[in-house]
Design a protein around this motif. Structure first.
Motif, PDB file in Angstrom:
ATOM      1  N   LEU A  44       0.831  -1.204   0.000  1.00 50.79           N
ATOM      2  CA  LEU A  44       0.000   0.000   0.000  1.00 50.79           C
ATOM      3  C   LEU A  44       0.867   1.256   0.000  1.00 50.79           C
ATOM      4  O   LEU A  44       0.678   2.163  -0.819  1.00 50.79           O
ATOM      5  N   SER A  45       1.822   1.288   0.897  1.00 51.31           N
ATOM      6  CA  SER A  45       2.602   2.519   0.988  1.00 51.31           C
ATOM      7  C   SER A  45       3.526   2.669  -0.208  1.00 51.31           C
ATOM      8  O   SER A  45       3.798   3.781  -0.652  1.00 51.31           O
ATOM      9  N   ALA A  46       3.999   1.551  -0.754  1.00 43.28           N
ATOM     10  CA  ALA A  46       4.850   1.660  -1.938  1.00 43.28           C
ATOM     11  C   ALA A  46       4.067   2.257  -3.105  1.00 43.28           C
ATOM     12  O   ALA A  46       4.550   3.143  -3.817  1.00 43.28           O
ATOM     13  N   LEU A  47       2.828   1.753  -3.274  1.00 41.32           N
ATOM     14  CA  LEU A  47       1.995   2.274  -4.353  1.00 41.32           C
ATOM     15  C   LEU A  47       1.725   3.761  -4.176  1.00 41.32           C
ATOM     16  O   LEU A  47       1.920   4.568  -5.095  1.00 41.32           O
ATOM     17  N   MET A  48       1.289   4.110  -2.967  1.00 35.48           N
ATOM     18  CA  MET A  48       0.945   5.507  -2.716  1.00 35.48           C
ATOM     19  C   MET A  48       2.147   6.409  -2.933  1.00 35.48           C
ATOM     20  O   MET A  48       2.029   7.473  -3.541  1.00 35.48           O
ATOM     21  N   SER A  49       3.283   5.977  -2.438  1.00 30.97           N
ATOM     22  CA  SER A  49       4.426   6.889  -2.538  1.00 30.97           C
ATOM     23  C   SER A  49       4.836   7.072  -3.991  1.00 30.97           C
ATOM     24  O   SER A  49       5.180   8.180  -4.402  1.00 30.97           O
ATOM     25  N   PHE A  50       4.726   6.016  -4.758  1.00 34.64           N
ATOM     26  CA  PHE A  50       5.104   6.172  -6.158  1.00 34.64           C
ATOM     27  C   PHE A  50       4.160   7.111  -6.887  1.00 34.64           C
ATOM     28  O   PHE A  50       4.581   8.016  -7.618  1.00 34.64           O
ATOM     29  N   VAL A  51       2.871   6.881  -6.677  1.00 33.47           N
ATOM     30  CA  VAL A  51       1.886   7.735  -7.350  1.00 33.47           C
ATOM     31  C   VAL A  51       2.056   9.184  -6.949  1.00 33.47           C
ATOM     32  O   VAL A  51       2.082  10.093  -7.784  1.00 33.47           O
ATOM     33  N   VAL A  52       2.153   9.394  -5.639  1.00 33.11           N
ATOM     34  CA  VAL A  52       2.277  10.769  -5.149  1.00 33.11           C
ATOM     35  C   VAL A  52       3.536  11.420  -5.709  1.00 33.11           C
ATOM     36  O   VAL A  52       3.507  12.561  -6.169  1.00 33.11           O
ATOM     37  N   ALA A  53       4.641  10.684  -5.665  1.00 35.36           N
ATOM     38  CA  ALA A  53       5.889  11.280  -6.127  1.00 35.36           C
ATOM     39  C   ALA A  53       5.800  11.641  -7.611  1.00 35.36           C
ATOM     40  O   ALA A  53       6.211  12.735  -8.028  1.00 35.36           O
ATOM     41  N   LEU A  54       5.212  10.754  -8.388  1.00 33.62           N
ATOM     42  CA  LEU A  54       5.136  10.993  -9.818  1.00 33.62           C
ATOM     43  C   LEU A  54       4.266  12.205 -10.132  1.00 33.62           C
ATOM     44  O   LEU A  54       4.663  13.129 -10.859  1.00 33.62           O
ATOM     45  N   VAL A  55       3.070  12.199  -9.574  1.00 33.21           N
ATOM     46  CA  VAL A  55       2.161  13.319  -9.855  1.00 33.21           C
ATOM     47  C   VAL A  55       2.745  14.629  -9.334  1.00 33.21           C
ATOM     48  O   VAL A  55       2.659  15.669  -9.993  1.00 33.21           O
ATOM     49  N   SER A  56       3.362  14.559  -8.175  1.00 36.46           N
ATOM     50  CA  SER A  56       3.956  15.783  -7.626  1.00 36.46           C
ATOM     51  C   SER A  56       5.037  16.310  -8.549  1.00 36.46           C
ATOM     52  O   SER A  56       5.117  17.514  -8.797  1.00 36.46           O
ATOM     53  N   PHE A  57       5.850  15.422  -9.046  1.00 34.73           N
ATOM     54  CA  PHE A  57       6.910  15.879  -9.945  1.00 34.73           C
ATOM     55  C   PHE A  57       6.316  16.567 -11.166  1.00 34.73           C
ATOM     56  O   PHE A  57       6.772  17.652 -11.557  1.00 34.73           O
ATOM     57  N   LEU A  58       5.297  15.953 -11.747  1.00 37.04           N
ATOM     58  CA  LEU A  58       4.709  16.545 -12.936  1.00 37.04           C
ATOM     59  C   LEU A  58       4.116  17.906 -12.623  1.00 37.04           C
ATOM     60  O   LEU A  58       4.182  18.840 -13.430  1.00 37.04           O
ATOM     61  N   ILE A  59       3.529  18.030 -11.446  1.00 38.11           N
ATOM     62  CA  ILE A  59       2.941  19.323 -11.105  1.00 38.11           C
ATOM     63  C   ILE A  59       4.015  20.369 -10.845  1.00 38.11           C
ATOM     64  O   ILE A  59       3.828  21.556 -11.135  1.00 38.11           O
ATOM     65  N   PHE A  80       5.151  20.361   1.337  1.00 44.29           N
ATOM     66  CA  PHE A  80       3.940  19.572   1.229  1.00 44.29           C
ATOM     67  C   PHE A  80       4.244  18.183   0.688  1.00 44.29           C
ATOM     68  O   PHE A  80       3.752  17.172   1.199  1.00 44.29           O
ATOM     69  N   ILE A  81       5.029  18.135  -0.374  1.00 42.00           N
ATOM     70  CA  ILE A  81       5.343  16.831  -0.970  1.00 42.00           C
ATOM     71  C   ILE A  81       6.048  15.952   0.054  1.00 42.00           C
ATOM     72  O   ILE A  81       5.731  14.772   0.214  1.00 42.00           O
ATOM     73  N   ALA A  82       6.980  16.567   0.789  1.00 39.52           N
ATOM     74  CA  ALA A  82       7.671  15.798   1.814  1.00 39.52           C
ATOM     75  C   ALA A  82       6.694  15.278   2.844  1.00 39.52           C
ATOM     76  O   ALA A  82       6.750  14.112   3.252  1.00 39.52           O
ATOM     77  N   GLY A  83       5.752  16.139   3.245  1.00 39.81           N
ATOM     78  CA  GLY A  83       4.777  15.729   4.233  1.00 39.81           C
ATOM     79  C   GLY A  83       3.899  14.587   3.733  1.00 39.81           C
ATOM     80  O   GLY A  83       3.644  13.613   4.452  1.00 39.81           O
ATOM     81  N   MET A  84       3.458  14.711   2.517  1.00 42.54           N
ATOM     82  CA  MET A  84       2.575  13.678   1.980  1.00 42.54           C
ATOM     83  C   MET A  84       3.313  12.355   1.869  1.00 42.54           C
ATOM     84  O   MET A  84       2.791  11.297   2.229  1.00 42.54           O
ATOM     85  N   LEU A  85       4.530  12.402   1.373  1.00 41.61           N
ATOM     86  CA  LEU A  85       5.284  11.161   1.233  1.00 41.61           C
ATOM     87  C   LEU A  85       5.595  10.570   2.605  1.00 41.61           C
ATOM     88  O   LEU A  85       5.534   9.358   2.802  1.00 41.61           O
ATOM     89  N   GLY A  86       5.909  11.444   3.550  1.00 41.50           N
ATOM     90  CA  GLY A  86       6.161  10.952   4.900  1.00 41.50           C
ATOM     91  C   GLY A  86       4.921  10.305   5.484  1.00 41.50           C
ATOM     92  O   GLY A  86       4.992   9.308   6.200  1.00 41.50           O
ATOM     93  N   LEU A  87       3.775  10.898   5.168  1.00 42.75           N
ATOM     94  CA  LEU A  87       2.522  10.373   5.693  1.00 42.75           C
ATOM     95  C   LEU A  87       2.286   8.949   5.222  1.00 42.75           C
ATOM     96  O   LEU A  87       1.938   8.067   6.009  1.00 42.75           O
ATOM     97  N   VAL A  88       2.482   8.725   3.936  1.00 46.28           N
ATOM     98  CA  VAL A  88       2.177   7.390   3.428  1.00 46.28           C
ATOM     99  C   VAL A  88       3.252   6.383   3.813  1.00 46.28           C
ATOM    100  O   VAL A  88       3.003   5.192   3.882  1.00 46.28           O
ATOM    101  N   LEU A  89       4.458   6.855   4.083  1.00 50.13           N
ATOM    102  CA  LEU A  89       5.516   5.922   4.414  1.00 50.13           C
ATOM    103  C   LEU A  89       5.644   5.709   5.917  1.00 50.13           C
ATOM    104  O   LEU A  89       6.369   4.835   6.354  1.00 50.13           O
TER     105      LEU A  89
END
Lengths: 101, 150, 608
Positions: free
Chosen positions: C78-93, C117-126
């Motif tokens: 779960l966390s691997a999926l979330m972190s990948f998605v979040v990181a990818l979308v964040s980068f594009l944004i 924010f990105i750091a916080g979100m990634l930290g949250l899921v991990l």
């Protein structure tokens, strides 16, 4: 009976002495109140002591001591009061209610 | 010993009344005299009991106090000494001074044979003290009569 | 140090670095830092996603230092999926922001907050512990509010930021209560310890804790009744809306629920009956929110608000899908929800980017001022259209597969909920194609030019990714890249019919003039079912009165107390002062009185 009466008399003298000190008066009144007080105090000790123990000599010696102390107290008190009365205009001791001077 | 009890009661009442009078009266000289009288009565009580030394001590205290206080109060208050006061002072002083002398004369044997103190060897001292007291009292009396003013 | 830490540490460092280097007033440097830091996140999370996570059978815990409060990460599918998605979308944004915020003067504040924010979100899921979950939860909430109010000179923007903060606060308090309860019962906040103990706790406790944390999830993910902040949050820059309010932060609530479900059912041994209330709440709130939000999207003219309501609605779908865990195997429920989460992240980000490009070009958010932009912004309009198709659930876009997965599990849970979601599925194409029509078709009212490459390139990448997101999700969660594409025939048929019905109605309305008389309902919808009015007109005055009443009472009590005590002390002092007369006779009387008392006491002691 006799000793009892005399004890009572000494107690009365003490009371009178305190009463005199506690009420308003001039320097002379204070002095004589002290006198009465101490005389009464000596008596208050002496008469019961006589009633209890038979050693008259000791009692008397003790009382002589006390009375002599009383005389010394008198002298000092007179000196102090004289100075106080001289400094203030009145002889009313109760007017001396400030520490000034 | 009914007599003893009566004497003690009398002395008690007198001392009480004179003491009370001395502190309630307004006049300074009178209060001093009354106090002297009370103290003299206490001395009589000691004499009655047989403790002569104590009686003498008390007496000396009384007279000395009276003298000094009287002198100083006269000086302090600058009261005018009225004749009545002089007379009172004289009378009291004399009585105070003479009483033990008389009593000693009267009860000499009792003194010397008293159970308490062997007073015989102190008798000269006794006389001496009284002599001094008389002397002082005379001076006071003279001064009072003369109306000594500063 | 394990590279996993870099996933969220990299943007954190980037954020700090942007602030430190702020004296260098070079925009390009700051932008470069942001791009590089988010790119590092992408690479490290990709490494995690592709190389390490598939090999995991049980969650891996990576801890720095030791002890119950040490930083700990939990890596599972779960966390691997979330972190990948979040990181990818964040980068594009972030790349998109270079174009969108190209002329904004407060770029330093923007980029540092975005990276934080990105750091916080990634930290949250991990995160591997409820402590850090909550910490990052707060970080994310804070950055969200600050970014909403990025243009704080506009009063609406700062109001919206405050509103977001306060509304999510309600949820956060509930979450904090739940976490505290867990701590009190278990004594530790790490996921592994907690899941071990969960089975032995009384079921009433478990359901209460779960429901409380749902409060937090609903706050962050804008479900009814805590949804009111999201439409107003559109006052912020569109890139912020894309990132936070479409792709990442609002998904945090869904992630939280999924995490709780896995902790209790997969790693812990909680009786599923204890969680029945929990699942019911999820189903009902999720579906009701989905429906209501879709209706509200029908009447608004602000293009971003359409998308905001759409997000709320789709999040409702995700929660409903999760809520089915008591009727279907929970891994299926989680899979469906996650499938929709990833699909939605991509196509919603795409839609927002398109909207942002349009706003940037025309200078307005009102769709009535736009029109015919198809001709002047071809790339944007194509991308937006693809996003709309995905949102509507039309095959072969990812939206179809993910929505179908949710419908499948929901049907097993409750037919009524299924019907509600189906009706919503009729409304969804309607509102989004209305937006498409008003914006890109018709006569052009304002001059517009196509967006710059920094904005169009991410859109193209997202549009392309939309075809393969089901594969990504199922690769991780089901170990089978094709599982995401499987559909159940029944639900698929119903869904497609719903879409067709919607398109027919749409055609009838806009080309044949069929006007459904919705005037009576229009006012209600425009006012958002009067939720805002409820909060502002009713609840707040009540609160204020109660609070002022309490403070008045407390003031009175405190004043009286302190005044009276002081007064008494004063009086006593005065009384004592009068004893010192200075007159000797008084003193004599006083101490002779004391003497008498002492003698009496001594006498009494002697006599007894």
């Amino acid at each position: 009976m006799m000793l009892l009466v005399y004890t009572l008399m000494s107690a009365v003298l003490v009371a009178v002495g305190i009463f005199g000190l506690a009420s308003r008066g001039n320097a002379a009144k204070i002095l004589i109140s002290i006198e009465l007080l101490s005389s009464g105090a000596v008596g208050l000790v002496f008469f019961p002591m006589l009633a209890i123990s038979r050693s008259f000599v000791f009692s008397q010696s003790l009382m002589i001591l006390f009375l002599s102390v009383d005389g010394v107290t008198l002298g000092i008190t007179i000196a102090v009061l004289l100075m106080a009365v001289k400094r203030s205009e009145t002889g009313d001791m109760n007017k001396l209610n400030e520490l000034r001077g | 010993m009914l007599l003893d009890d009566v004497i003690s009661v009398v002395i008690f009442l007198s001392a009480f009344s004179t003491g009370l009078y001395s502190i309630t009266t307004e006049k300074p000289v009178r209060s001093i005299m009354a106090a002297g009288a009370a103290l003299w009565l206490v001395s009589l009580a000691y004499w009655h009991l047989g403790s002569f030394s104590l009686a003498l001590m008390q007496l000396s205290i009384a007279v000395g106090a009276l003298v000094i206080i009287g002198l100083s109060s006269v000086q302090s208050f600058e009261e005018k000494i009225v004749r009545g006061d002089v007379a009172a002072v004289l009378a009291v002083t004399l009585v105070v001074l003479l009483t033990p002398w008389v009593l000693a004369l009267r009860f000499y044997e009792d003194i010397t044979t008293s159970i308490n103190v062997n007073l015989s060897s102190y008798f000269p001292v006794f006389v001496l003290i009284h002599g001094l007291l008389i002397l002082a009292g005379s001076i006071v009396a003279v001064l009072l009569v003369r109306g000594w003013r500063e | 140090m394990d590279s996993v830490w870099l996933i969220f540490l990299s943007p954190a460092i980037g954020s700090a670095l942007s602030l430190i280097l702020s004296p260098i007033k070079k925009r390009r440097i700051i932008e470069a830092i942001a791009v590089i830091s988010s790119l590092i996140s992408v690479f490290t999370s990709a490494e995690l996603f592709f190389l390490r996570a598939p090999l995991l059978n049980s969650p891996a815990f990576i801890q720095m230092l030791s002890g119950p409060i040490a930083p700990v990460l939990m890596v599972d599918k779960l966390s691997a999926l979330m972190s990948f998605v979040v990181a990818l979308v964040s980068f594009l944004i972030v790349v998109y922001s270079i174009g969108y915020m190209g002329e904004d003067p407060s770029y330093i504040r923007y980029y540092s907050l975005i990276q934080l924010f990105i750091a916080g979100m990634l930290g949250l899921v991990l995160s591997g512990s409820f402590l850090y979950l909550y910490l990052f939860w707060e970080v994310v909430g804070l950055c969200s509010c600050l970014l909403i109010a990025h243009w704080y000179e506009k009063p609406e923007a700062s109001r919206a930021g405050v509103k977001a903060f306060i509304v999510t606060r309600f949820g956060d308090v509930m979450l904090l209560t739940a976490i505290s309860l867990i701590y009190l019962q278990v004594g530790d906040l790490r996921y592994d310890v907690v899941s071990l103990h969960l089975g032995s706790l009384p079921s009433s406790f478990i359901s209460m804790t779960m429901l409380l944390s749902l409060g937090g999830a609903f706050g962050k993910s804008a479900q009814v009744p805590l949804h009111v902040w999201l439409p107003d949050a559109m006052e912020g820059p569109t890139s912020v809306s894309a990132l936070i309010h479409a792709a990442t932060m609002v998904k945090a609530g869904v992630y939280l629920v999924a995490r709780l479900v896995t902790l209790s059912l997969e790693y812990g041994s909680v009786d599923i009956v204890a969680l029945s209330g929990f699942s019911q709440v999820l189903l009902w709130i999720g579906s009701i929110t989905a429906f209501l939000a879709a209706t509200m999207a029908l009447v608004t003219y602000d293009i971003k608000r359409v998308l905001a309501y759409s997000t709320i609605s789709q999040l409702g779908y995700m929660f409903a899908g999760l809520g089915a865990f008591s009727s279907v195997p929970f891994s299926e429920a989680i899979f469906s929800s996650m499938l929709h989460l990833t699909s939605h992240a991509f196509f919603k980000a795409l839609l927002f980017m398109g909207a942002g490009a349009v706003i940037h070009a025309t200078g307005t958010r009102d769709m009535r001022e736009m029109g015919g932009l198809r001709r002047s912004m071809p790339i944007t309009s194509t991308a937006f259209l693809l996003g709309a198709i995905a949102l509507s659930g039309i095959p072969p876009m990812n939206g179809f597969f993910s929505k179908d997965a949710i419908m499948e599990v929901v049907m097993s849970a409750s037919p009524f909920i299924y019907t509600l979601l189906l009706i919503t599925a009729v409304l969804t194409p309607f509102y989004i194609f209305r937006a498409v029509l008003m914006t890109f078709f018709g006569e052009q009212k304002r001059h517009a030019h196509e967006a710059s490459i920094s904005m169009t390139l991410p859109m193209i990448i997202l549009a392309a990714s939309c075809f393969i997101t089901p594969s990504i999700t199922s690769f991780m969660l089901e170990n089978n890249p094709l599982a995401g594409f499987s559909v159940d025939i029944t639900t698929a048929l119903f869904s497609i019919s719903a879409v067709l019905l919607s398109l027919v109605l749409f055609y009838l309305s806009y080309w044949r003039g069929l006007r459904l008389e919705l005037a009576f309902a229009r006012k209600i919808l425009e006012k958002g079912y009067y939720f805002d009015d409820l909060y502002i007109r009713v609840l707040m005055p009540v609160f204020r009165t109660v609070m002022s009443g309490i403070s008045w009472g407390v003031d009175r009590v405190l004043d009286a107390l302190s005044y009276r005590i002081a007064d008494q002390a004063n009086r006593f002092g005065n009384f004592l002062r009068e004893i010192h007369t200075g007159m000797i006779s008084h003193y004599v009387a006083a101490f002779s009185l004391g003497l008498i008392i002492l003698l009496a006491m001594a006498l009494g002691v002697m006599l007894t």
